[in-house]
Motif scaffolding. Sequence first.
Motif, PDB file in Angstrom:
ATOM      1  N   SER A 152     -54.681  21.745  -7.307  1.00  0.00           N
ATOM      2  CA  SER A 152     -53.599  21.276  -7.109  1.00  0.00           C
ATOM      3  C   SER A 152     -52.301  21.081  -6.249  1.00  0.00           C
ATOM      4  O   SER A 152     -51.354  20.994  -6.218  1.00  0.00           O
ATOM      5  CB  SER A 152     -53.435  20.243  -8.463  1.00  0.00           C
ATOM      6  N   GLY A 153     -52.108  22.800  -6.117  1.00  0.00           N
ATOM      7  CA  GLY A 153     -50.966  23.015  -5.205  1.00  0.00           C
ATOM      8  C   GLY A 153     -49.768  23.993  -7.186  1.00  0.00           C
ATOM      9  O   GLY A 153     -48.770  24.357  -6.413  1.00  0.00           O
ATOM     10  N   THR A 154     -50.401  24.065  -7.786  1.00  0.00           N
ATOM     11  CA  THR A 154     -49.248  24.335  -8.610  1.00  0.00           C
ATOM     12  C   THR A 154     -48.441  25.902  -8.487  1.00  0.00           C
ATOM     13  O   THR A 154     -47.121  26.085  -8.676  1.00  0.00           O
ATOM     14  CB  THR A 154     -49.451  24.552 -10.266  1.00  0.00           C
ATOM     15  N   ILE A 155     -49.069  26.830  -8.293  1.00  0.00           N
ATOM     16  CA  ILE A 155     -48.226  28.426  -7.658  1.00  0.00           C
ATOM     17  C   ILE A 155     -47.920  27.806  -6.409  1.00  0.00           C
ATOM     18  O   ILE A 155     -46.394  28.545  -5.987  1.00  0.00           O
ATOM     19  CB  ILE A 155     -49.718  29.440  -7.146  1.00  0.00           C
ATOM     20  N   LEU A 156     -48.427  27.332  -5.424  1.00  0.00           N
ATOM     21  CA  LEU A 156     -47.246  26.220  -4.025  1.00  0.00           C
ATOM     22  C   LEU A 156     -45.750  26.648  -4.349  1.00  0.00           C
ATOM     23  O   LEU A 156     -44.464  26.319  -4.264  1.00  0.00           O
ATOM     24  CB  LEU A 156     -48.025  25.759  -3.209  1.00  0.00           C
ATOM     25  N   ILE A 157     -45.848  25.143  -5.491  1.00  0.00           N
ATOM     26  CA  ILE A 157     -44.632  24.270  -5.788  1.00  0.00           C
ATOM     27  C   ILE A 157     -43.728  25.685  -6.429  1.00  0.00           C
ATOM     28  O   ILE A 157     -42.462  25.620  -6.240  1.00  0.00           O
ATOM     29  CB  ILE A 157     -44.894  22.909  -6.746  1.00  0.00           C
ATOM     30  N   GLU A 158     -44.508  26.090  -7.567  1.00  0.00           N
ATOM     31  CA  GLU A 158     -43.684  26.860  -8.218  1.00  0.00           C
ATOM     32  C   GLU A 158     -43.192  27.661  -7.272  1.00  0.00           C
ATOM     33  O   GLU A 158     -42.261  29.069  -7.648  1.00  0.00           O
ATOM     34  CB  GLU A 158     -44.228  27.973  -9.722  1.00  0.00           C
ATOM     35  N   ALA A 159     -43.780  28.750  -6.408  1.00  0.00           N
ATOM     36  CA  ALA A 159     -42.778  29.746  -5.474  1.00  0.00           C
ATOM     37  C   ALA A 159     -42.347  29.322  -4.775  1.00  0.00           C
ATOM     38  O   ALA A 159     -40.987  29.824  -4.432  1.00  0.00           O
ATOM     39  CB  ALA A 159     -44.126  30.292  -4.845  1.00  0.00           C
ATOM     40  N   ALA A 160     -42.021  27.927  -4.634  1.00  0.00           N
ATOM     41  CA  ALA A 160     -41.189  27.410  -3.490  1.00  0.00           C
ATOM     42  C   ALA A 160     -39.670  27.443  -4.168  1.00  0.00           C
ATOM     43  O   ALA A 160     -38.609  27.778  -3.957  1.00  0.00           O
ATOM     44  CB  ALA A 160     -41.982  25.859  -2.646  1.00  0.00           C
ATOM     45  N   MET A 161     -40.034  26.792  -5.079  1.00  0.00           N
ATOM     46  CA  MET A 161     -38.790  26.796  -6.812  1.00  0.00           C
ATOM     47  C   MET A 161     -37.945  28.076  -6.753  1.00  0.00           C
ATOM     48  O   MET A 161     -37.217  28.021  -6.766  1.00  0.00           O
ATOM     49  CB  MET A 161     -38.950  26.029  -7.671  1.00  0.00           C
ATOM     50  N   ILE A 162     -38.777  28.943  -6.746  1.00  0.00           N
ATOM     51  CA  ILE A 162     -38.737  30.438  -7.287  1.00  0.00           C
ATOM     52  C   ILE A 162     -37.797  30.650  -5.350  1.00  0.00           C
ATOM     53  O   ILE A 162     -36.506  31.068  -5.701  1.00  0.00           O
ATOM     54  CB  ILE A 162     -39.116  30.926  -6.621  1.00  0.00           C
ATOM     55  N   ALA A 163     -38.458  30.521  -4.020  1.00  0.00           N
ATOM     56  CA  ALA A 163     -37.557  30.665  -2.875  1.00  0.00           C
ATOM     57  C   ALA A 163     -36.615  30.685  -2.773  1.00  0.00           C
ATOM     58  O   ALA A 163     -35.894  30.787  -2.293  1.00  0.00           O
ATOM     59  CB  ALA A 163     -38.788  30.965  -2.059  1.00  0.00           C
ATOM     60  N   CYS A 164     -36.614  29.217  -2.957  1.00  0.00           N
ATOM     61  CA  CYS A 164     -35.318  28.074  -2.946  1.00  0.00           C
ATOM     62  C   CYS A 164     -33.998  27.864  -3.798  1.00  0.00           C
ATOM     63  O   CYS A 164     -32.689  27.726  -4.253  1.00  0.00           O
ATOM     64  CB  CYS A 164     -35.738  26.860  -2.866  1.00  0.00           C
ATOM     65  N   ASN A 165     -34.490  28.932  -5.154  1.00  0.00           N
ATOM     66  CA  ASN A 165     -33.784  28.807  -6.411  1.00  0.00           C
ATOM     67  C   ASN A 165     -33.494  27.045  -6.908  1.00  0.00           C
ATOM     68  O   ASN A 165     -32.102  26.887  -7.296  1.00  0.00           O
ATOM     69  CB  ASN A 165     -32.602  29.526  -5.869  1.00  0.00           C
ATOM     70  N   ILE A 166     -34.395  26.730  -6.586  1.00  0.00           N
ATOM     71  CA  ILE A 166     -34.304  24.921  -7.769  1.00  0.00           C
ATOM     72  C   ILE A 166     -34.912  25.120  -8.787  1.00  0.00           C
ATOM     73  O   ILE A 166     -35.281  25.931  -9.115  1.00  0.00           O
ATOM     74  CB  ILE A 166     -35.710  24.457  -6.771  1.00  0.00           C
ATOM     75  N   PRO A 167     -33.914  25.046  -9.670  1.00  0.00           N
ATOM     76  CA  PRO A 167     -33.897  24.628 -10.881  1.00  0.00           C
ATOM     77  C   PRO A 167     -35.229  24.190 -11.860  1.00  0.00           C
ATOM     78  O   PRO A 167     -35.825  22.846 -10.603  1.00  0.00           O
ATOM     79  CB  PRO A 167     -33.025  23.710 -11.541  1.00  0.00           C
ATOM     80  N   PRO A 168     -36.259  24.505 -12.575  1.00  0.00           N
ATOM     81  CA  PRO A 168     -37.480  23.919 -12.556  1.00  0.00           C
ATOM     82  C   PRO A 168     -37.738  22.717 -13.240  1.00  0.00           C
ATOM     83  O   PRO A 168     -38.874  21.551 -13.099  1.00  0.00           O
ATOM     84  CB  PRO A 168     -37.961  25.207 -12.967  1.00  0.00           C
ATOM     85  N   ASN A 169     -37.110  22.358 -14.293  1.00  0.00           N
ATOM     86  CA  ASN A 169     -37.509  20.611 -15.070  1.00  0.00           C
ATOM     87  C   ASN A 169     -35.832  20.048 -14.396  1.00  0.00           C
ATOM     88  O   ASN A 169     -35.661  19.268 -15.167  1.00  0.00           O
ATOM     89  CB  ASN A 169     -36.994  21.501 -15.992  1.00  0.00           C
ATOM     90  N   LEU A 170     -35.903  19.754 -13.788  1.00  0.00           N
ATOM     91  CA  LEU A 170     -34.450  18.960 -13.061  1.00  0.00           C
ATOM     92  C   LEU A 170     -35.289  18.097 -13.227  1.00  0.00           C
ATOM     93  O   LEU A 170     -34.810  16.286 -13.197  1.00  0.00           O
ATOM     94  CB  LEU A 170     -34.248  19.263 -11.224  1.00  0.00           C
ATOM     95  N   MET A 171     -36.989  17.457 -12.662  1.00  0.00           N
ATOM     96  CA  MET A 171     -37.318  16.201 -12.010  1.00  0.00           C
ATOM     97  C   MET A 171     -37.852  15.921 -13.922  1.00  0.00           C
ATOM     98  O   MET A 171     -39.152  15.001 -13.897  1.00  0.00           O
ATOM     99  CB  MET A 171     -38.776  16.327 -11.070  1.00  0.00           C
ATOM    100  N   ARG A 172     -38.433  16.399 -14.971  1.00  0.00           N
ATOM    101  CA  ARG A 172     -38.616  15.805 -15.820  1.00  0.00           C
ATOM    102  C   ARG A 172     -37.617  14.996 -16.530  1.00  0.00           C
ATOM    103  O   ARG A 172     -36.890  14.523 -16.431  1.00  0.00           O
ATOM    104  CB  ARG A 172     -38.030  17.437 -17.150  1.00  0.00           C
ATOM    105  N   LYS A 173     -38.635  13.730 -17.143  1.00  0.00           N
ATOM    106  CA  LYS A 173     -38.068  12.549 -17.504  1.00  0.00           C
ATOM    107  C   LYS A 173     -37.124  12.643 -18.567  1.00  0.00           C
ATOM    108  O   LYS A 173     -35.667  11.675 -18.392  1.00  0.00           O
ATOM    109  CB  LYS A 173     -39.487  11.093 -18.245  1.00  0.00           C
ATOM    110  N   GLU A 174     -37.336  13.432 -19.147  1.00  0.00           N
ATOM    111  CA  GLU A 174     -36.453  13.656 -21.026  1.00  0.00           C
ATOM    112  C   GLU A 174     -36.784  14.322 -21.372  1.00  0.00           C
ATOM    113  O   GLU A 174     -37.974  15.310 -21.766  1.00  0.00           O
ATOM    114  CB  GLU A 174     -36.996  12.275 -22.129  1.00  0.00           C
ATOM    115  N   PHE A 175     -35.434  15.163 -21.711  1.00  0.00           N
ATOM    116  CA  PHE A 175     -35.779  16.304 -22.883  1.00  0.00           C
ATOM    117  C   PHE A 175     -35.580  15.939 -24.467  1.00  0.00           C
ATOM    118  O   PHE A 175     -34.215  14.447 -24.505  1.00  0.00           O
ATOM    119  CB  PHE A 175     -34.401  17.166 -22.875  1.00  0.00           C
ATOM    120  N   ALA A 176     -35.449  16.088 -25.863  1.00  0.00           N
ATOM    121  CA  ALA A 176     -35.618  15.769 -27.118  1.00  0.00           C
ATOM    122  C   ALA A 176     -33.856  15.749 -27.440  1.00  0.00           C
ATOM    123  O   ALA A 176     -33.219  14.485 -27.738  1.00  0.00           O
ATOM    124  CB  ALA A 176     -36.230  16.689 -27.564  1.00  0.00           C
ATOM    125  N   PHE A 177     -32.888  16.888 -26.527  1.00  0.00           N
ATOM    126  CA  PHE A 177     -31.817  16.915 -26.618  1.00  0.00           C
ATOM    127  C   PHE A 177     -30.931  15.493 -26.305  1.00  0.00           C
ATOM    128  O   PHE A 177     -29.830  15.194 -27.196  1.00  0.00           O
ATOM    129  CB  PHE A 177     -30.968  17.577 -26.710  1.00  0.00           C
TER     130      PHE A 177
END
Length: 385
Positions: A203-228
Amino acid sequence: MEENFNMVAKTLFGFEDILEKELTQLGAMDIKKGVRNVSFVGDKGFMYKANLGLRTAIKILKPIHSFNVSGEDDLYKKIYAMDWSEYLKPTGSLAIDATIHSDLFSHSLYIAQKTKDAIVDKFRDTTGQRPSVDLKFPDIKVNVHIDRKKCTISLDSSGDSLHKRGYKTATNIAPINEVLAAGLVMLSGWDGQSDFMDPMCGSGTILIEAAMIACNIPPNLMRKEFAFERWQDWDVDLFETIEGSLLKKTRDFHYKITGYDKAPSAVAKAIENVKNAHLEDFIQVKHEDFFKTQKAGENKLHMVFNPPYGERLNIEMEELYKTIGDTLKQNYPGTDAWFITSNMDALKHVGLRPSKKIPLYNAKLEARFVKYVMYEGSKKAKYQK
């Protein structure tokens, strides 16, 4: 000035060194590596930053109290004695999560129940009102950790595990966890300076994580909510400032990231997830059988994948792993190929000698992350140049 406090980032076994490095690069202080965790010091803004920016953390805990404990009644009394009004309103909601490594206690669910009773009783006795339990969206999530006699009470600042990035709506039967995928890509030394491929991309997880690492995109920008975001001291302006500063550090990527899968359903899911992650400019997913492909072009290729482990017959797995080895050897010169497997027997049939073998876990399965270097031409010729 915001006050600094201790925090603990939890991770998967084998990723402690990478997480330590990530925390150093983010600017954490007083970093100490443990087993499946790394502790550090920072302020509230840094807690937001750690949740948004760490690729290999599962949770960020904020310890608020620790004490020695001799039994259930003692635990109840000491939790009851804490001032919970700092963290929760009498009409608020809570959830408790407990982990135990102790001969004194046998059941983590019972400890969670005892902790909940102490907090609720304290509010009822002092205010006449009692907080409720909400397992899905509590105002605070309390983590109780008992190691022998030492009990640490923490607030879970993340909520849902940080592997739930928010881009994955479509998954396969056995999808790889996003934190595991990011950690594998980082362990493999991928730095975004070459072409990248996952030849069995699911389902593309390794590809997506690799692209985020390559572009230095923060991994959790798209989360709906954090507990804090439900805490009493939630600061939305500070959060948006931190988010903005992380976004300014993204970078360009000038190579190709390609995924293959022979199942059309997997390809469709991967394309959907890549789109959700807004990474379609960087990732191409194709319906291909890896064993019938060969490397395109002369450029160096970096490959990371997660082949099947063998829920089927062993003989089939041995054949599969032999074919992986043959395909790499014959069709993929100039490639660093990494894959994770928990099938140690099948691994022997690859027919190539790994240059690295790293012990890890995939869920509860003991696994190895192996590297095979495919030289241009023969290895012997390489050393004679």
